[in-house]
Design an enzyme around this catalytic site. Structure first.
Site, PDB file in Angstrom:
ATOM      1  N   GLU A  65      34.589  38.217  55.175  1.00  0.00           N
ATOM      2  CA  GLU A  65      34.210  38.106  53.762  1.00  0.00           C
ATOM      3  C   GLU A  65      32.727  37.729  53.639  1.00  0.00           C
ATOM      4  O   GLU A  65      32.015  38.271  52.800  1.00  0.00           O
ATOM      5  CB  GLU A  65      35.117  37.051  53.111  1.00  0.00           C
ATOM      6  CG  GLU A  65      34.951  36.898  51.613  1.00  0.00           C
ATOM      7  CD  GLU A  65      35.829  35.786  51.048  1.00  0.00           C
ATOM      8  OE1 GLU A  65      36.524  35.090  51.828  1.00  0.00           O
ATOM      9  OE2 GLU A  65      35.812  35.598  49.814  1.00  0.00           O
ATOM     10  N   TYR A  94      48.342  32.409  46.211  1.00  0.00           N
ATOM     11  CA  TYR A  94      47.076  32.242  45.489  1.00  0.00           C
ATOM     12  C   TYR A  94      47.231  31.244  44.344  1.00  0.00           C
ATOM     13  O   TYR A  94      48.234  31.254  43.635  1.00  0.00           O
ATOM     14  CB  TYR A  94      46.620  33.588  44.912  1.00  0.00           C
ATOM     15  CG  TYR A  94      45.269  33.493  44.213  1.00  0.00           C
ATOM     16  CD1 TYR A  94      44.092  33.582  44.942  1.00  0.00           C
ATOM     17  CD2 TYR A  94      45.193  33.283  42.836  1.00  0.00           C
ATOM     18  CE1 TYR A  94      42.856  33.468  44.317  1.00  0.00           C
ATOM     19  CE2 TYR A  94      43.959  33.169  42.201  1.00  0.00           C
ATOM     20  CZ  TYR A  94      42.795  33.259  42.945  1.00  0.00           C
ATOM     21  OH  TYR A  94      41.576  33.141  42.327  1.00  0.00           O
ATOM     22  N   ARG A 112      35.078  26.715  52.060  1.00  0.00           N
ATOM     23  CA  ARG A 112      35.554  26.947  50.687  1.00  0.00           C
ATOM     24  C   ARG A 112      35.033  25.845  49.748  1.00  0.00           C
ATOM     25  O   ARG A 112      34.559  24.812  50.190  1.00  0.00           O
ATOM     26  CB  ARG A 112      37.090  26.929  50.669  1.00  0.00           C
ATOM     27  CG  ARG A 112      37.760  28.071  51.396  1.00  0.00           C
ATOM     28  CD  ARG A 112      37.670  29.398  50.670  1.00  0.00           C
ATOM     29  NE  ARG A 112      38.195  29.370  49.306  1.00  0.00           N
ATOM     30  CZ  ARG A 112      38.117  30.381  48.451  1.00  0.00           C
ATOM     31  NH1 ARG A 112      37.536  31.510  48.813  1.00  0.00           N
ATOM     32  NH2 ARG A 112      38.595  30.285  47.238  1.00  0.00           N
ATOM     33  N   TRP A 151      29.443  30.727  48.821  1.00  0.00           N
ATOM     34  CA  TRP A 151      28.222  31.208  48.171  1.00  0.00           C
ATOM     35  C   TRP A 151      27.078  30.199  48.227  1.00  0.00           C
ATOM     36  O   TRP A 151      26.126  30.297  47.473  1.00  0.00           O
ATOM     37  CB  TRP A 151      28.519  31.596  46.717  1.00  0.00           C
ATOM     38  CG  TRP A 151      29.292  32.871  46.612  1.00  0.00           C
ATOM     39  CD1 TRP A 151      30.641  33.002  46.485  1.00  0.00           C
ATOM     40  CD2 TRP A 151      28.785  34.228  46.654  1.00  0.00           C
ATOM     41  NE1 TRP A 151      30.999  34.332  46.440  1.00  0.00           N
ATOM     42  CE2 TRP A 151      29.880  35.101  46.533  1.00  0.00           C
ATOM     43  CE3 TRP A 151      27.492  34.775  46.779  1.00  0.00           C
ATOM     44  CZ2 TRP A 151      29.753  36.494  46.527  1.00  0.00           C
ATOM     45  CZ3 TRP A 151      27.372  36.157  46.777  1.00  0.00           C
ATOM     46  CH2 TRP A 151      28.487  36.998  46.656  1.00  0.00           C
ATOM     47  N   ASP A 186      30.887  32.233  43.228  1.00  0.00           N
ATOM     48  CA  ASP A 186      31.742  31.151  42.732  1.00  0.00           C
ATOM     49  C   ASP A 186      31.210  29.723  42.838  1.00  0.00           C
ATOM     50  O   ASP A 186      31.274  28.960  41.890  1.00  0.00           O
ATOM     51  CB  ASP A 186      33.080  31.189  43.465  1.00  0.00           C
ATOM     52  CG  ASP A 186      33.817  32.500  43.263  1.00  0.00           C
ATOM     53  OD1 ASP A 186      33.280  33.416  42.632  1.00  0.00           O
ATOM     54  OD2 ASP A 186      34.952  32.599  43.754  1.00  0.00           O
ATOM     55  N   TRP A 198      35.276  43.349  40.344  1.00  0.00           N
ATOM     56  CA  TRP A 198      34.097  43.938  40.999  1.00  0.00           C
ATOM     57  C   TRP A 198      34.433  44.415  42.405  1.00  0.00           C
ATOM     58  O   TRP A 198      33.853  45.390  42.892  1.00  0.00           O
ATOM     59  CB  TRP A 198      32.847  43.059  40.885  1.00  0.00           C
ATOM     60  CG  TRP A 198      32.680  41.816  41.708  1.00  0.00           C
ATOM     61  CD1 TRP A 198      33.639  40.980  42.148  1.00  0.00           C
ATOM     62  CD2 TRP A 198      31.423  41.263  42.153  1.00  0.00           C
ATOM     63  NE1 TRP A 198      33.076  39.930  42.825  1.00  0.00           N
ATOM     64  CE2 TRP A 198      31.718  40.073  42.843  1.00  0.00           C
ATOM     65  CE3 TRP A 198      30.088  41.640  42.021  1.00  0.00           C
ATOM     66  CZ2 TRP A 198      30.722  39.265  43.407  1.00  0.00           C
ATOM     67  CZ3 TRP A 198      29.089  40.828  42.587  1.00  0.00           C
ATOM     68  CH2 TRP A 198      29.405  39.667  43.270  1.00  0.00           C
ATOM     69  N   ASP A 199      35.412  43.769  43.035  1.00  0.00           N
ATOM     70  CA  ASP A 199      35.865  44.283  44.335  1.00  0.00           C
ATOM     71  C   ASP A 199      36.319  45.736  44.196  1.00  0.00           C
ATOM     72  O   ASP A 199      35.992  46.594  45.034  1.00  0.00           O
ATOM     73  CB  ASP A 199      37.053  43.461  44.859  1.00  0.00           C
ATOM     74  CG  ASP A 199      36.658  42.036  45.193  1.00  0.00           C
ATOM     75  OD1 ASP A 199      36.344  41.284  44.258  1.00  0.00           O
ATOM     76  OD2 ASP A 199      36.650  41.671  46.384  1.00  0.00           O
ATOM     77  N   GLY A 211      30.810  35.847  40.017  1.00  0.00           N
ATOM     78  CA  GLY A 211      31.097  36.394  41.347  1.00  0.00           C
ATOM     79  C   GLY A 211      30.583  35.478  42.449  1.00  0.00           C
ATOM     80  O   GLY A 211      31.066  35.523  43.572  1.00  0.00           O
TER      81      GLY A 211
END
Ligand code: DGY
Length: 438
Positions: free
Chosen positions: A402, A82, A202, A359, A170, A36-37, A168
């Protein structure tokens, strides 16, 4: 100021663009291509480098599986910054996976349809863009067919997600009740995200155990959708994901109508669209809350919390005018306090709200962009203006982060920007906000 901001946004995108023809969301934290980015990023490039905008979409679509599925992360390159990477996800387990592009075995919200429509608008209907869309639109159509044929378990036009990363959003508090139904093992692994970003911003280690466990279950069944639907402890009908599918359907229908000659595809999409809208309004709308909510398909119940995804249906055009009015009332009552920027990702009046944690509360520019267009669609000009002004202020004061703290007087301040910096979609959508009405 506008020129300076534009210039900085262009720089962010240029720096994040990779030789392989795709753009990373940000350095270190997200070193691959995300589904989606990619769509949002293409919109930013479209205003100053249409070739890169097209390349972004083309590269994404190249990763499509034989069954129409498009993955959430495409591991075009190696990176040790990552986790979990290609070796954990093992997309090759699925017999129809794309063997040229290692990826995850999960997807992300289907934005590509409405992105194609907007690219056409930004290009002012150029011949070149018409040719590009004609060449690629069937792949996006096949992606929608994949969703309806493999993920619509109730045959009601709504599709499930089987992992929180597919939503999305998360680590939204929405998922906490689902985590309570699970007891995953304690995984041993090295987190990489928390070496780039303050762990307070996070998800927790225990949340990651859940994330990995669901992937392990899907892998056990070689990512076969029907087995996932039967066995995944996480099976959710998400209002954001389904709103994007509905909005992208609308875009595909419009584009096919414009080009002509695809009546069978238009008919298919229209029938799914009608069912999807009706089911969204009956299954996910919660009258008491005045908002759309998530539906826990596994445990057959609504998850009755309000988050920014609750308002995403405005962008799809699914709500009635009355429902749209209730959504705006709820947004302003819960999220619209004078001391706050619109729109927090989770209900600020709820005890699960956390203004700094990913989120669980912060403002996200991509959600704001969709809410802005959704509010405009229903004629809520003032609130739309506020969402846009807040987005621009957050970026100009803090940078291309972000996500952002919604509190104007941030006691943890002075910075309201969190997560990755030089974040591609914050830059791309700022460019679109500054240049809109192409
Ligand atoms: C992450 O690693 O946090 C990503 O958002 C997953 O998509």
């Amino acid at each position: 100021m506008r020129e300076q901001l534009m210039e900085r946004a262009v720089q962010v995108l240029e720096r994040n663009y990779q030789e392989g023809g795709f753009t990373i969301p940000c350095e270190g934290l997200y070193p691959f291509q995300w589904k989606w980015d990619s769509g949002f990023i293409a919109l930013g490039f479209a205003y100053f480098d249409m070739e890169k905008a097209k390349k972004e979409i083309e590269t994404l679509l190249q990763s499509q599986w034989e069954n129409g599925f498009i993955p959430h992360i495409i591991f075009h390159n190696d990176s040790d910054t990552y986790f979990p990477g290609a070796d954990f996800h093992q997309s090759h387990l699925h017999p129809q996976s794309n063997k040229n592009f290692p990826s995850t075995g999960m997807t992300q919200p289907p934005v590509t349809g409405f992105v194609l429509e907007r690219l056409l608008e930004i290009s002012k209907h150029s011949e070149d863009m018409i040719g590009f869309i004609k060449k690629h639109i069937d792949k996006v159509y096949q992606n929608h067919v994949y969703f309806y044929e493999h993920r619509d378990v109730e045959n009601d036009g709504l599709v499930y997600i089987y992992h929180n990363w597919e939503s999305g959003t998360d680590n939204s508090p929405i998922w906490d009740d689902i985590w309570d139904t699970m007891n995953p093992p304690e995984y041993e692994f090295e987190r990489r995200d928390t070496s780039h970003v303050d762990p307070a911003q996070r998800p927790s280690k225990r949340e990651y155990d859940h994330y990995l466990y669901i992937i392990d279950i899907a892998k056990k069944y070689n990512y076969e959708d029907s087995k996932i639907a039967a066995h995944s402890p996480f099976l959710v009908i998400d209002p954001l994901f389904n709103s994007m599918l509905i909005r992208s359907n609308e875009a595909l229908i419009k584009l096919y109508d414009l080009f002509g000659g695809s009546q069978d595809k238009v008919d298919y999409l229209k029938s799914k669209q009608a069912m999807g809208i009706e089911s969204l309004n009956s299954k996910l709308y919660n009258k008491e809350l005045g908002a759309y909510v998530h539906f826990d398909q596994r445990n057959n119940k609504q998850i009755p919390y309000v988050c920014s995804s609750s308002f995403a249906p405005l962008y799809s055009g699914a709500p009635t005018n009355q429902q749209a009015q209730s959504l705006v009332n709820t947004m302003l009552a819960k999220f619209g306090d004078e001391g706050r920027y619109l729109c927090a990702s989770f209900d600020p009046t709820h005890d699960r709200f956390n203004p700094r944690k990913y989120w669980r509360g912060p403002v996200w520019i991509n959600l704001n962009w969709m809410l802005y267009h959704g509010l405009q669609r229903y004629g809520f000009e003032e609130v739309a203006k506020q969402v846009k002004a807040d987005s621009l202020e957050l970026i100009s004061k803090n940078g291309f982060y972000e996500y952002f703290d919604s509190r104007k007087d941030n006691p943890d301040g002075p910075l309201n920007g969190y997560g990755g910096n030089n974040f591609s979609w914050s830059a791309a959508l700022l460019i679109d906000f500054l240049n809109e009405n192409p």
